[in-house]
Structure formats: C-alpha cells, structure tokens
Enzyme design. Structure first.
Site: not given
Ligand code: UDX
Length: 437
Positions: A121, A264, A334
């Site tokens: 990404t 993300c 995360r």
C-alpha cells in the site's frame, strides 16, 4: 508462471504460498534469514489460520522456495513487491524506504520482458516514480500496480478467492503486456468470474487507500453514534442492526466498540492525509483526522468506564484484561486498541492481568511490564473487574454463571459489544458497554 515475491512478511508470505497453491513456480525473497528459514520449514512467523498447512503442501510440491539471495530473481518472469510501508516515526507519512530498496535491488536482475508488480500500500504517485526507476535500469521490463485487500485472519481465503482484482497498468502497449501477464497469474480467479478493474497507476493506488479510508470511516461513524447513544440511553447495536438492513448502508463494519487498530487502517488513513497535503488537496481529507480522533477516544472511554464500574478508582484494583490482539484470529498487536487500554489501565494504578489466546508472546515483547495469565480462568481469578477488549470466540462463549464463581466482584466491561447483556445481568453481573445502556 515463474514468480518471485519480494518481502515475506504478512502479505508476502501469504501471497507466495497462495500463488504456489494456484500452480505457479514461486520464489519468496526476504532479507531476514530467520524468516526465510522458518517459511522454508513450513512455519508461519505469525498466526494466520490455514497458512502453515498451505506452506507445507506448497513446499512439498517443489513449487515454493525461499531465499535471501536477490540474484536468483533473474530467472523469473514476474516479481511481486510485498514489503511493508509503515508510518514514519513522528509523522503521518508512509515510510517508503523498504519499497524503494526492494525495487532498486531487483532492477539489475530483471530479464527482458519481466514485470514488476507492486502490492504494497503506497502513497499515490509511487508507482509512476518506481516505473521510472525500472525503465532506467531495465528498459525491457515493465511495472504494474496490483493492490491487495486481504484481511488478517482470512488472508489465505482472500488471496485465493479475492472479491475483486485491480490492475494499475501503464498506457499503451506496455499496459497490454502487463495485463496479459497478470491475467495469466490470476487465471483461476478470473475464470471463476472475479470482477476485474483495469486502470492507470494512480487510480489503482487510490483504490486501496480509499477502501481502507472508507472502512475506517464506517467504524468511526458508528462509534460516534455510540457516543451519542451513551448520553441518551440508546443502544448503538440496535441502531447498527436497523440501519444495516438498508442495503445502501449494510451491516458489515458497523460494530461499535473499541475501534480499529492493526497494521493497515490507522497508518493508511494517516499516510493518505499526508499525501493529500503534499498534493495540495489536504482539505479533501480533513475528515479523516476526525475519524482517527473518534477512534482514539474509544480507548479513553473504555478506561473511564472501567474506572466507573470500580467505584471511581483503578488504584490497587485487579483488572482481568481479555484480549490483546487488534482483532480476533490474529496475534497482531500493531496499534491494538486492546493492548493500549491494558497499558492505560496499569498506568492509572490497576493491577492488570492479561490473557489472549494468540497475542501474548508479541504483547510481552512490547510490554514486559504487564502481567500475563495462561488462561481466561487464571486472569479472572479474584478480579475486581473483567474487561473484554478483543472479541475472541472463547470470550463470547463464556458462561456468565460459572465465570462469576471465579471473580472477586462481578463487574464486566464489554469493549466490543460481543456479549449478551441480559444473560450477564441475569447472572448477577454489573454489565457495561460502549454505546449500550
Ligand atoms: C484491513 C482491511 O479490511 C483489508 O481489506 C486491508 O487489506 C487491510 O486492512 P485488517 O487490518 O486485517 O484488514 O482488519 P479488519 O478486519 O479490516 O479490521 C480492522 C480493525 O477494525 C480491527 O481492529 C477491528 O476490530 C475493527 N473493526 C472492524 C471494528 O471496530 N468494527 C467493525 O465493525 C469492524
């Protein structure tokens, strides 16, 4: 096809194994020898349902190998770039150093006609810049951008049976050639009728970040409604059910609670804002700052509610934290809302005992100061409050009556709106949730 996958982290390892499963000859390349050794031995370096089995079966066919040696890429036709694009320290922007390093170290090995395929990404504009690097170093090779949309926990399924394919290709004949290579790679999915969008680089890059921005916005939207529900006595889960029946809205991604985390959504909405700012379109995405802030407020609210159910103070209270991963079926911590709340509870004086079915090893590495239990029961024994922060099946299925025998006081915070309030209250618990009376 003979394919390399450069970067064997979360995305790359899954992609490599799935491409081999589809019949391609795959070489996974990573700079980390330990990771390469683990993958070659059929061990996934992270928890992902179905991946270890796939690694083993693909390796057994001889179609899946791993190496740290980039020069071996010279024999291959297509090269997926699957390295990470983490948030830069102290800024919103994405760190592209891994992507740049992967491409520049690959280029000298590209054979004529080879195709580099970006999966990471990236901020819009990256593909065109990298195409320039490829063209300068290997004029007979090409570059395409082919974003992925895989969800942790369903990564194998999402890669083998994607809900859509997006090809970002250059204009003209080079684009036709790139499309032909991608069509061959994804022949199985295409023959099953998977929708395909063929477009330019910039559109393909923006598809990915727009999808993640939309998902994040949807979650923060319902969490904002949860804040209003909290001050009115309304029930956000019923609101989500009722508006979700409208198929223009849809019920998915309307689960209010602790909000989003992971590798993300948080960093992608920040990088998107940073990139829009660089391009002079910052006003277009200022709403994403609000999306982020609503999301962060959920964590504060969960800590405040825990204090509330403990009669106004966390100091010296034993709090059983159930869940540390950013979502169930993952060991990923995360930007995990759950771990963040656990750390905050401790910082404010609570004795936190945390349990998670998969994420403890990772959580311990980052937060050795927390206490960890090896079972739900051990965490809950004599607790003054139980807080459910990740909706693992195991927690959703707890029996309120039996569980009540273990704790010191029957106080529960349902941080994910994943428990049945009536059942818990009927068993004598003080039940609280975010956005539910
Ligand atoms: C996401 C996108 O879904 C995927 O398409 C993209 O490729 C990568 O980012 P992932 O990070 O695996 O995937 O997690 P996802 O399932 O999207 O969940 C993200 C976060 O949102 C989790 O913390 C989850 O708990 C939270 N969430 C999700 C909610 O709080 N409410 C919801 O209704 C849905």
């Amino acid at each position: 096809m003979r394919i390399t996958v450069i970067g064997c982290g979360y995305l790359g390892a899954v992609h490599a194994a799935c491409m081999a499963e589809l019949g391609h000859e795959v070489l996974g390349i990573d700079v980390d020898q330990a990771k390469v050794d683990a993958l070659a031995a059929g061990r996934a370096p992270f928890f992902e349902p179905g991946l270890p089995e796939l690694l083993r079966s693909a390796s057994a066919t001889g179609r899946l190998r791993f190496t740290t040696d980039m020069s071996q890429a010279a024999d291959y036709d297509a090269h997926f770039i699957a390295v990470g694009t983490p948030q830069k320290k102290g800024e919103f922007a994405a760190d592209l150093s891994y992507v740049d390093a992967a491409v520049t170290s690959l280029v000298p090995h590209l054979k004529p006609g080879a195709l580099v395929i970006g999966k990471s990404t990236v901020p819009v504009g990256t593909a065109r810049r990298l195409a320039g690097i490829v063209e300068a170093g290997a004029p007979d090779a090409g570059l395409a951008w082919n974003p992925e949309f895989l969800r942790e926990g369903f990564a194998v399924e999402d890669t083998l049976r994607p809900d859509r394919l997006v090809y970002g290709v250059p204009e003209g004949e080079a684009g036709e050639r790139a499309k032909a290579v991608l069509d061959e790679i994804y022949a199985v999915a295409l023959s099953n009728g998977t929708p395909l969008v063929v477009t330019g680089y910039e559109t393909a890059e923006l598809v990915k970040v727009s999808a993640n921005a939309f998902l994040a916005t949807k979650i923060s939207f319902i969490n904002a409604i949860a804040e209003v529900a909290d001050v009115t006595g309304a029930d956000v889960t019923k609101i989500a059910d009722a508006i979700g029946y409208d198929d223009r809205i849809g019920r998915k991604f309307l689960n209010a609670g602790l909000g989003f985390g992971g590798g993300c959504l948080p960093k992608d909405i920040r990088a998107f804002q940073a990139r829009a700012g660089e391009l002079g379109a910052d006003q277009a995405l200022t709403f994403l700052r609000e999306v982020d802030e609503i999301n962060q407020r959920r964590r504060v609210r969960a800590v405040d509610l825990t204090r509330e159910i403990l009669d106004g103070t966390l100091r010296g209270k034993k709090v059983a934290v159930l869940g540390l991963a950013f979502k169930p079926n993952s060991d990923d911590i995360r930007d995990s809302p759950a771990l963040d709340v656990a750390v905050q509870l401790r910082a404010q004086g609570a004795r936190v005992i945390a349990y998670d079915p998969e994420a403890i090893v990772n959580a311990k590495r980052q937060h050795p100061e927390l206490d960890y239990a090896s079972s739900v029961e051990e965490a809950a024994t004599d607790a003054d409050a139980v807080v459910v922060l990740t909706e693992w099946k195991q927690f959703r299925e707890l029996d309120p009556a039996a569980f009540g025998e273990l704790v010191g006081a029957k106080n529960i915070l349902d941080g994910r709106n994943c428990l049945d309030p009536e059942a818990w209250r009927a068993a004598g618990w003080q039940y609280r949730a975010l956005g539910r009376p």
